[in-house]
Design an enzyme around this catalytic site. Structure first.
Site, mmCIF file in Angstrom:
data_model
loop_
_atom_site.group_PDB
_atom_site.id
_atom_site.type_symbol
_atom_site.label_atom_id
_atom_site.label_comp_id
_atom_site.label_asym_id
_atom_site.label_seq_id
_atom_site.Cartn_x
_atom_site.Cartn_y
_atom_site.Cartn_z
ATOM 1 N N SER A 24 -12.101 0.517 20.365
ATOM 2 C CA SER A 24 -11.015 0.412 19.375
ATOM 3 C C SER A 24 -10.066 -0.732 19.717
ATOM 4 C CB SER A 24 -10.245 1.734 19.308
ATOM 5 O OG SER A 24 -9.814 2.118 20.600
ATOM 6 N N THR A 156 9.792 4.556 -24.829
ATOM 7 C CA THR A 156 8.947 5.700 -24.477
ATOM 8 C C THR A 156 7.615 5.372 -25.148
ATOM 9 O OG1 THR A 156 9.580 6.954 -26.449
ATOM 10 C CG2 THR A 156 10.886 7.343 -24.457
ATOM 11 N N HIS A 157 6.521 5.741 -24.533
ATOM 12 C CA HIS A 157 5.180 5.393 -25.048
ATOM 13 C C HIS A 157 5.005 3.882 -25.222
ATOM 14 C CE1 HIS A 157 4.914 9.718 -26.236
ATOM 15 N NE2 HIS A 157 6.193 9.523 -26.545
ATOM 16 N N SER A 278 -2.379 -22.029 -13.419
ATOM 17 C CA SER A 278 -3.818 -21.862 -13.607
ATOM 18 C C SER A 278 -4.493 -23.203 -13.362
ATOM 19 C CB SER A 278 -4.090 -21.389 -15.034
ATOM 20 O OG SER A 278 -5.399 -21.753 -15.410
ATOM 21 N N LYS A 284 0.001 -22.162 -18.245
ATOM 22 C CA LYS A 284 0.191 -20.827 -17.682
ATOM 23 C C LYS A 284 1.085 -20.768 -16.458
ATOM 24 C CE LYS A 284 -2.636 -17.551 -18.090
ATOM 25 N NZ LYS A 284 -3.783 -16.688 -17.827
ATOM 26 N N GLU A 291 1.354 -8.863 -9.734
ATOM 27 C CA GLU A 291 0.032 -8.260 -9.905
ATOM 28 C C GLU A 291 -0.481 -7.678 -8.592
ATOM 29 O OE1 GLU A 291 -2.627 -10.877 -12.502
ATOM 30 O OE2 GLU A 291 -0.858 -12.117 -12.176
ATOM 31 N N LYS A 326 -6.123 4.783 12.956
ATOM 32 C CA LYS A 326 -5.223 3.638 13.125
ATOM 33 C C LYS A 326 -5.388 2.524 12.114
ATOM 34 C CE LYS A 326 -5.299 4.678 17.945
ATOM 35 N NZ LYS A 326 -6.351 5.677 17.586
HETATM 36 N N1 ARG Z 1 -9.059 5.093 21.687
HETATM 37 C C1 ARG Z 1 -8.847 6.492 21.596
HETATM 38 C C2 ARG Z 1 -8.264 6.833 20.234
HETATM 39 O O1 ARG Z 1 -7.789 5.975 19.604
HETATM 40 C C3 ARG Z 1 -7.933 6.970 22.652
HETATM 41 C C4 ARG Z 1 -8.124 8.376 23.057
HETATM 42 C C5 ARG Z 1 -9.416 8.563 23.762
HETATM 43 N N2 ARG Z 1 -9.563 9.858 24.281
HETATM 44 C C6 ARG Z 1 -10.724 10.310 24.718
HETATM 45 N N3 ARG Z 1 -10.752 11.515 25.138
HETATM 46 N N4 ARG Z 1 -11.807 9.590 24.659
HETATM 47 O O2 ARG Z 1 -8.312 7.938 19.791
#
Ligand code: ARG
Length: 461
Positions: A24, A156-157, A278, A284, A291, A326
Site C-alpha cells: 500500500s 420551481t420545475h 472551444s 464559445k 461542469e 485509503k
Molecule cells: N497497510 C495496512 C493497512 O493499510 C496496515 C495494517 C496492516 N496490518 C496487518 N495486520 N497486516 O491496512
C-alpha cells in the site's frame, strides 16, 4: 528474500504478484506525518511508563525527525517490499539508530497504528474542508449582500415561479453549506477518539497510558474497546457521507451556473479565469470549472459506496480488506477540497447581468401570485377563487401578449368587477419582492440583514 520486518517464520519471500497486491506504500505514504506523530507520542508514553529507556526515546525521536525531513525533501527511498508506510519508516529507523528502533513497536501493532494514522488524517482533512467551506460561504454572502436587491426569476420545475433576489438565491447555498459543515463537525467529534494502544486487537499486557497518547495527539479520549478500535472505519464512511452530500450541494450550484451562463439564459457572466474557449467554435466560452464541480459527486459518492461495500459483512476485527479504505477516501477528499475552492473562485468571479435577470423576472407572469394575494386581501376573495380569477387574467394577458402590469383596469374588471387601480401597485417585480418580508422571505431588507449576519459570523454557523 523474506520480509525483514515480520519474516521470522517465512522461508521464502512473496511472489511478485503477492507483493504487488499487498503493498500500500504507493498511496499510504501520504500518512507519513501522522505515522511519525503517532510513533513519537507512543515512544514518549513508553518511556514515561518505563517500558523503554530515556536513551532509546531520544534516539527514536531523533531518528523519526530525520525521516520526516528525508521524506519532505524527497530523499527518502520508499520500498514496495516493505509494504506500507509503517514498515518503511520503521525499517529506515533501524538503519538510522539500530537496536532502539526495534523497541518502538512494543505494545503496538500495525492494526492500531494504521487506525490511528487514518483517524488523524481524516480529522485534519475535515479542518481543512471546514476552512474551505467557510471561505465559500464568505464569497456567497459578500455577493449576496451586493445583490440583495437584484431581481431575478425564482423557479420551481425550472419554470418561472415568483420573483426573488439574486442575493436570496445565493444565501440558500450558504444555508446548505452550513449544514454540510455541521455534518463534518459531527463526524469529527465522533471520530476524535484514540485507537492507539488497542494493539493487534486485544489490548496489551504492558502498563501503557492511553490517556497520555490521546492528549499528545489531540484526541478527546481513548477508544473504549480494543476490538472496535482496530475494526472501525465508520468515521471514514461518515466523513464520505458528509462529503457526498456536500458535493451534491456544490453540483446544484454548478449546474445553475452552467445554465445561467448559457446564451439562452445569460443570467450571469464568468470571466476568462473560470472559462475555456472551444478549439473549433470561436464564439464559445465554456464553463468547464462548473461542469467539473457538477461531475464530482460521481467519484465522491463512488468512494462512499466502495468503502461501504468493503466494510459490509466484514467479520471483526482487522482484515486486509480494510487497506482499501485509503485511496477512495483520499481521492474523494482531494476532489471535494478542489471543488470547494473552484466554486469559491467562480462565485467571486461571477457577475449577474441585472437587466437580463429583471427582464426574465418580468416574463412568465411571475407576479400572478401577488395578484391573487391582492384579491384575497382587498376583495376578501377565498384564495381558491382568487387563484381562478388570476388564471383568467393571465390568460387574457397572454392573448394580448403583454405583462400583467400592462393590462388596462377595464381588462381586469372584465374578469373581476371589484378590482381597483390600486392593484397595479403589486404587479411589478420590485413590489413583489419588497412585499416578501415574512421571516426567511426574499425581500431585499431581509436579504441584506441575512447577508450581514453571515458576514459577521463567517466561522460561527
Ligand atoms: N497497510 C495496512 C493497512 O493499510 C496496515 C495494517 C496492516 N496490518 C496487518 N495486520 N497486516 O491496512
Amino acid at each position: 528474500m523474506t520480509n525483514k520486518m515480520w519474516g521470522g517464520r517465512f522461508a521464502q519471500g512473496p511472489s511478485a504478484i503477492m507483493a504487488e497486491i499487498n503493498a500500500s506504500i504507493d498511496f499510504d505514504r501520504r500518512l507519513y506525518a501522522q505515522d511519525i506523530a503517532g510513533s513519537k507520542a507512543h515512544a514518549t508514553m513508553l518511556a514515561k511508563q518505563s517500558i523503554i529507556s530515556k536513551a532509546d526515546l531520544k534516539a527514536i525521536h531523533a531518528g523519526l525527525d530525520q525521516i520526516k525531513t528525508e521524506i519532505e525533501t524527497g530523499k527518502f527511498k520508499f520500498s514496495q517490499a516493505l509494504e506500507d508506510i509503517h514498515l518503511n519508516i520503521e525499517s529506515r529507523l533501524k538503519e538510522l539508530i539500530g537496536e532502539p528502533a526495534g523497541r518502538l513497536h512494543t505494545a503496538r501493532s500495525r492494526n492500531d497504528q494504521v487506525a490511528t494514522d487514518f483517524r488523524l488524517y481524516v480529522r485534519d482533512y475535515i479542518d481543512q474542508l471546514d476552512a474551505g467551506l467557510a471561505d465559500l460561504q464568505l464569497a456567497l454572502a459578500q455577493k449576496a449582500e451586493a445583490h440583495a436587491g437584484t431581481i431575478m426569476p425564482g423557479f420551481t420545475h425550472l419554470q418561472s415561479a415568483q420573483p426573488v433576489t439574486f442575493g436570496h438565491h445565493l444565501l440558500a447555498y450558504v444555508e446548505m453549506l452550513s449544514r454540510d459543515r455541521g455534518r463534518f463537525a459531527d463526524s469529527r467529534k465522533r471520530m476524535n477518539e484514540n485507537p492507539l494502544g488497542a494493539a493487534a486487537l486485544a489490548g496489551t499486557s504492558f502498563p501503557i497510558d492511553r490517556n497520555m497518547t490521546s492528549k499528545a495527539l489531540g484526541f478527546d479520549r481513548p477508544t473504549r474497546n480494543s476490538m472496535d478500535s482496530v475494526a472501525a472505519r465508520d468515521y471514514a464512511l461518515e466523513t464520505l457521507a458528509a462529503a457526498s452530500i456536500c458535493a451534491i450541494h456544490l453540483s446544484r450550484l454548478a449546474e445553475e451556473i452552467v445554465i445561467w451562463c448559457s446564451a439562452q439564459f445569460r443570467f450571469v457572466s464568468l470571466s476568462d479565469k473560470f472559462t475555456t474557449g472551444s478549439s473549433i467554435m470561436p464564439q464559445k466560452r465554456n464553463p468547464d470549472a462548473a461542469e467539473l464541480v457538477r461531475a464530482k459527486p460521481g467519484r465522491i459518492l463512488g468512494a462512499f459506496t466502495a468503502l461501504a461495500v468493503v466494510m459490509k459483512g466484514l467479520p471483526l476485527t482487522y482484515s486486509k480488506d480494510m487497506q482499501e479504505d485509503k485511496e477512495q477516501t483520499f481521492d474523494a477528499l482531494d476532489n471535494l477540497a478542489l471543488a470547494i475552492a473552484a466554486m469559491a473562485g467562480m462565485v467571486r468571479d461571477m457577475e449577474p447581468n441585472k437587466d437580463v435577470l429583471k427582464a426574465a423576472a418580468n416574463s412568465g407572469y411571475a407576479t400572478a401570485t401577488d395578484l391573487a394575494d391582492w384579491l384575497v386581501q382587498n376583495l376578501k376573495m377565498p384564495f381558491r377563487d382568487a387563484h381562478h380569477v388570476t388564471g383568467r387574467i393571465v390568460a387574457l394577458a397572454e392573448k394580448k401578449s403583454c405583462l400583467l402590469s400592462e393590462l388596462s383596469l377595464e381588462d381586469m374588471q372584465s374578469i373581476s368587477s371589484g378590482i381597483t387601480k390600486a392593484v397595479f401597485k403589486v404587479l411589478t417585480v420590485e413590489a413583489s419582492v419588497a412585499s416578501r418580508t415574512s421571516f426567511g422571505g426574499t425581500a431585499p431588507v431581509n436579504v441584506r440583514r441575512a447577508a450581514k449576519a453571515w458576514l459577521k459570523f463567517p466561522k460561527g454557523k
